[in-house]
Design an enzyme around this catalytic site. Structure first.
Site, PDB file in Angstrom:
ATOM      1  N   LYS A 128     -19.786 -14.463  47.851  1.00 45.27           N
ATOM      2  CA  LYS A 128     -18.544 -14.848  47.182  1.00 45.27           C
ATOM      3  C   LYS A 128     -17.896 -15.947  48.016  1.00 45.27           C
ATOM      4  O   LYS A 128     -17.899 -15.879  49.256  1.00 45.27           O
ATOM      5  CB  LYS A 128     -17.631 -13.620  47.082  1.00 45.27           C
ATOM      6  CG  LYS A 128     -16.331 -13.844  46.339  1.00 45.27           C
ATOM      7  CD  LYS A 128     -15.558 -12.529  46.189  1.00 45.27           C
ATOM      8  CE  LYS A 128     -14.252 -12.708  45.434  1.00 45.27           C
ATOM      9  NZ  LYS A 128     -13.521 -11.424  45.251  1.00 45.27           N
ATOM     10  N   SER A 145     -12.009 -10.303  40.638  1.00 46.96           N
ATOM     11  CA  SER A 145     -12.157 -11.699  40.951  1.00 46.96           C
ATOM     12  C   SER A 145     -13.572 -12.104  41.357  1.00 46.96           C
ATOM     13  O   SER A 145     -13.871 -13.285  41.432  1.00 46.96           O
ATOM     14  CB  SER A 145     -11.208 -12.047  42.109  1.00 46.96           C
ATOM     15  OG  SER A 145     -11.552 -11.302  43.266  1.00 46.96           O
ATOM     16  N   SER A 150     -11.848  -5.759  42.407  1.00 50.49           N
ATOM     17  CA  SER A 150     -12.683  -6.945  42.157  1.00 50.49           C
ATOM     18  C   SER A 150     -14.169  -6.797  42.428  1.00 50.49           C
ATOM     19  O   SER A 150     -14.924  -7.730  42.160  1.00 50.49           O
ATOM     20  CB  SER A 150     -12.161  -8.129  42.956  1.00 50.49           C
ATOM     21  OG  SER A 150     -11.010  -8.623  42.339  1.00 50.49           O
TER      22      SER A 150
HETATM   23  N1  GLN Z   1      -6.887  -7.782  39.616  1.00 49.03           N
HETATM   24  C1  GLN Z   1      -6.336  -7.509  40.918  1.00 49.03           C
HETATM   25  C2  GLN Z   1      -5.450  -8.638  41.378  1.00 49.03           C
HETATM   26  O1  GLN Z   1      -5.429  -9.653  40.740  1.00 49.03           O
HETATM   27  C3  GLN Z   1      -7.434  -7.243  41.916  1.00 49.03           C
HETATM   28  C4  GLN Z   1      -8.093  -8.446  42.435  1.00 49.03           C
HETATM   29  C5  GLN Z   1      -9.017  -8.150  43.573  1.00 49.03           C
HETATM   30  O2  GLN Z   1      -9.465  -7.031  43.751  1.00 49.03           O
HETATM   31  N2  GLN Z   1      -9.277  -9.169  44.371  1.00 49.03           N
HETATM   32  O3  GLN Z   1      -4.772  -8.508  42.362  1.00 49.03           O
END
Ligand code: GLN
Length: 483
Positions: A76, A151, A175
């Site tokens: 990532k 994400s 995510s």
């Molecule tokens: N959807 C959550 C956020 O936007 C989690 C994102 C994540 O786990 N990086 O904060």
């Protein structure tokens, strides 16, 4: 060749059926051919990959072995990679070449893994759809009109489309697990502190945790083995021995106590997903598990608490991107304030700016007690709920998401609608617990995930339950058409 799992690749390499260089070339060609449909990579690292593959082949020829030796993966794009762009999905870091490798990157490279590239992601890991990336949205290989989740949507789409067998990802509020659910993968968020965050660009430091995304629990065990462990460079890394995760995959589920929280089956859950979750429960019962209804009474407060704590930490973490110390710098600044304002205004996208504003507000004098402190209190209550539940059961089971992957653009005008989709995943981050999502069936041709949560450091238990389930089901073997 591209259909092989990490475990199959390890066996093939050990039996000299193919070399890592051959496999790497096949996958790089596949990425070049198919990724334009998905946009799952931000950078490809062909030269590095070939070099690492050749080195892995030489190490094997010299008698070395290891499940990751010569295994192709991707990172990532928030894991720092020395000399390679590490963009975090943001214009802010479009020209940032990290001066060092993140611990996770260095550990996997030392184990012989081959880095094919850096995967697309929501900007600074903020999102649940992978639509906030400066490099454009990622598409779901199961239906190109739908989001892959976020994400870590780039890692998920690439693995689901068989562009590579596994990838690293991070999970601040879901995510790893949510994109795993949306793309029919297995993804594991480890216990907070299990995997080093050093060199992982921070979103919300008390919630962020790196982990594996792959097709099977068996492969998650292999990749986690290469990622986990104490790191003196990360003060929140925990000095606990790392068990042999692959060795934990043989245990019977006879007598395993599974808790199913009654709050999970509320009005917001798609009834078709509820049915698939019931099917997975029955499957685990057939394997000997015992089901018990439990309660997590403070779950309803988790989303508001998370969406105060995460932006608060983000507003502090992202202050370093000011056009001076790090990141994009505007043209011809008139003075220092102009430099900060325009560099940050141009470098950050809308969702990141929104979170910085919410976070700075929640931390400001006069509002700190009302928002931030209150959210921290809720965080403790959420943790206490889990501690009480784990006195009675060995794992907790439920849906990973209330709905399957939505259409691209469907939630763009309403950020809160997207936040609500995190309802089942964020509690594990607030409590620091490990969680896993695994494939459990399909709704309208879109994958559905079942989530398992376990007590601290019980990653092996999660992987074993998922592995036993996968030995008796075939959801995880389904491949999206066209890939
Ligand atoms: N959807 C959550 C956020 O936007 C989690 C994102 C994540 O786990 N990086 O904060």
């Amino acid at each position: 060749m591209h259909q092989m799992t990490l475990a199959e690749i390890a066996r093939g390499l050990a039996d000299k059926k193919f070399s890592s260089e051959e496999l790497t070339k096949v996958l790089l060609a596949r990425i070049t051919q198919l990724d334009p449909q998905l946009n799952s990579f931000i950078s490809l690292t062909e030269d590095l990959a070939i070099e690492q593959a050749k080195a892995a082949d030489t190490r094997r020829a010299n008698g070395e072995s290891g499940a990751l030796l010569g295994a192709p993966i991707a990172h990532k794009d928030l894991f720092c990679t020395q000399g390679i762009r590490t963009s975090c999905g943001s214009k802010m870091l479009d020209n940032f070449k990290a001066p060092y490798d993140a611990t996770v990157v260095a550990k996997l490279a030392a184990a012989g893994a081959v880095t094919l590239g850096k995967t697309n992601m929501d900007e600074f890991a903020m999102g649940s759809a992978n639509e906030s990336s400066w490099y454009g949205a990622v598409k779901n290989p199961w239906n190109l009109e739908h989001v892959p989740g976020g994400s870590s949507g780039g890692s998920a789409a690439a693995v689901a489309a068989r562009l590579l067998p596994a990838a690293t990802a991070t999970d601040t509020g879901g995510s790893i697990r949510q994109p795993a659910a949306f793309t029919n993968l297995t993804g594991l968020k480890p216990t907070y502190g299990r995997v080093s965050r050093w060199g992982m660009i921070a979103y919300a430091s008390s919630l962020d945790q790196g982990g594996p995304l792959a097709r099977t629990a068996e492969d998650c065990a292999i990749l986690l083995q290469g990622m986990a462990g104490f790191d003196p460079n990360d003060s929140t890394s925990i000095d606990e021995p790392v068990p042999d995760y692959s060795a934990s995959l043989g245990e019977s589920l006879q007598g395993l106590r599974i808790g199913v929280p009654k709050e999970y089956f509320s009005a917001g859950l798609d009834p078709r997903i509820a049915e698939l979750i019931q099917n997975s429960i029955q499957q685990l019962q057939k394997l000997g598990a015992v089901i018990k209804e439990i309660s997590l009474p403070n779950m309803q407060h988790a989303i508001p608490a998370y969406y105060v704590i995460a932006p608060a930490e983000a507003s502090s973490n992202l202050s370093r991107f000011d056009g001076v110390r790090f990141g994009h710098r505007c043209e011809n600044p008139e003075n220092l304030i102009d430099l900060y304002k325009r560099s940050r205004g141009e470098g950050f996208g809308a969702e990141v700016q929104r979170r910085i504003m919410v976070g700075a507000y929640a931390l400001s004098a006069g509002y700190y007690d009302a928002y931030y402190l209150k959210a921290q209190k809720i965080r403790r209550l959420v943790k206490n709920d889990f501690m009480a539940a784990f006195n009675e059961v060995d794992i907790i089971l439920g849906p990973t998401t209330p709905n399957p992957a939505w259409k691209l653009g469907a939630k763009n005008s309403d950020p809160v609608a997207a936040y609500l989709e995190d309802v089942y995943t964020i509690t594990a981050n607030l409590a620091g617990l490990p969680g896993l999502s695994m494939p459990a069936g399909f709704v309208d041709g879109l994958p559905v995930g079942v989530q398992l949560l376990a007590p601290y450091f019980q990653e092996g238990r999660l992987l074993n339950v998922a592995h036993q389930y996968q030995l008796n089901t075939d959801w995880h073997t389904r491949t999206p058409t066209g890939f």
